[in-house]
Design an enzyme around this catalytic site. Structure first.
Site, PDB file in Angstrom:
ATOM      1  N   GLU A 176      53.289 -52.120 -18.053  1.00  0.00           N
ATOM      2  CA  GLU A 176      53.701 -52.507 -16.534  1.00  0.00           C
ATOM      3  C   GLU A 176      55.248 -52.881 -16.130  1.00  0.00           C
ATOM      4  OE1 GLU A 176      52.036 -56.644 -16.912  1.00  0.00           O
ATOM      5  OE2 GLU A 176      49.780 -56.063 -17.641  1.00  0.00           O
ATOM      6  N   GLU A 287      44.982 -52.857 -21.356  1.00  0.00           N
ATOM      7  CA  GLU A 287      44.750 -54.127 -21.113  1.00  0.00           C
ATOM      8  C   GLU A 287      43.646 -54.728 -20.473  1.00  0.00           C
ATOM      9  OE1 GLU A 287      48.025 -56.961 -20.601  1.00  0.00           O
ATOM     10  OE2 GLU A 287      49.605 -55.241 -21.889  1.00  0.00           O
TER      11      GLU A 287
END
Length: 381
Positions: A176, A287
């Protein structure tokens, strides 16, 4: 006639599309460093098995033997692998590395599954005390405390060298990245790819975009930065074994914090899918998550079905299991303590945890029966 044609097209899509990897994220290696004052060095290195841990071997057994998954995404912190006194690069804390290697080898060599190596650092290094915001952006030349892109390449060259003979490893460049120039994400990604390949490692690489890897924002200006779509196609892998790393939460703001689901994956990922088609690339959703309610079960089903029907996608892993969550929840509960996806998990009130209410009810049944079980990790399975 039209109905028959649509049915035929669906059958063709199902025959072409292929999910090779499916499983769960193992969160815990990034634990134990939070500081309310942002104090640098808090919890570092920490006590293994108390402050942080990577997996619970007995629950890995359950996931593989009973639930038939073949993928675990195992988080770690760069600051533990490369202590601050060393700096980011090729010199590791060998004790910490051995703990991590033991977890990865258990997954891959003992249980025969695949393991994603996940540096859970948001493209930052030197202060994880208030993740995801704290720490210097890797490669930020205007920050004299920041690790350089060259250091990042050296880190990945060393880590890949240590795992190059383990065919069931997958190298995730970074978890991320966010709030940074998208061109710098590209620069760091390319450095990591170069380092991994120069180490002689041939396994699958997962390359992140900007804006927390969001599939829904792939083609959009986000956080004041240019879209990931404008830069990430420029990556070059001499082995053509790099896929795009995507996160896709289903709540209103895509944060994974809320119990209600309202964001349709098929519509939100359409531009990303078209971009993957245009540049002949593959992606993995590493995710996603949803709350323990029928509403979210339906949204999770839609997401995984969408991945099944589009051959640009090669795998998925749900957020999250892990050995240290106890009654706390990694995802999708509006702060309520409903446990995690860890087998045996319980909620704060003693009721069954998210393993039973989300994994078993909404996700486990969507694990493909024909996942890859042998061979080197690859965009081609």
């Amino acid at each position: 006639m039209l109905t028959a044609l649509l049915s035929l097209l669906l059958l063709v899509a199902q025959a072409i599309a292929k999910i090779y990897y499916a499983g769960v994220c193992e969160s815990g290696g990034e634990f134990g460093v939070y500081s309310s004052t942002g104090t640098v060095g808090t919890g570092l290195p920490g006590q293994f098995g108390v402050d942080y841990a990577f997996i619970n071997k007995s629950t890995v057994d359950i996931f593989v033997d009973q639930d038939k998954i073949n993928l675990f995404r195992v988080a770690f912190l760069l600051e533990r692998m490369c202590p601050l006194e060393y700096g980011l690069g090729a010199k590791f804390n060998e004790t910490h590395f051995e703990y991590y290697k033991d977890a990865i080898n258990y997954i891959t060599r003992t249980k025969g599954a695949y393991a994603i190596l996940d540096p859970h650092n948001y493209m930052r290094y030197n202060n994880p005390s208030q993740q995801p915001e704290s720490g210097s952006i890797i490669g930020n030349s205007s920050d004299l405390t920041a690790a350089t892109t060259a250091q990042f390449e050296a880190f990945w060259r060393e880590l890949a060298h240590r795992f190059k003979d383990n065919k069931k490893v997958i190298f995730e460049i970074m978890n991320e990245p966010h709030d940074m120039p998208t061109a710098l994400v590209l620069q760091n990604n390319q450095a990591a790819i170069t380092g991994i390949r120069n180490a002689g490692a041939q396994q699958l690489i997962l390359a992140p975009g900007n804006a927390y890897d969001g599939g829904e924002s792939w083609c959009q200006n986000a956080e004041g930065q240019e879209p990931s779509a404008d830069e990430l196609y420029k990556m070059q892998d001499p082995l053509n074994n790099t896929a795009i790393d995507i996160h896709e939460y289903l709540d209103s703001d895509f944060s994974g914090q809320h119990a209600a689901c309202s964001q349709p994956a098929a519509a939100n990922m359409a531009c990303l899918t078209q971009w993957l088609q245009t540049y002949q690339l593959k992606a993995m959703v590493t995710e996603f998550g949803g709350g323990n309610n029928t509403n979210c079960y339906n949204y999770i089903d839609e997401l995984i079905t969408y991945l099944d029907l589009n051959d640009e996608y090669i795998g998925w892993s749900a957020w999250a299991a892990g050995p240290l969550w106890d009654v706390y929840s990694p995802c999708c509960t509006d702060g309520a303590r409903y446990g995690s996806l860890e087998p045996g998990s319980t909620a704060a009130d003693g009721e069954p945890g998210l393993y039973y209410t989300v994994w078993q009810r909404a996700i486990e049944q969507l694990v493909p029966a024909d996942l890859v079980r042998h061979g080197m990790s690859s965009v081609n399975g």
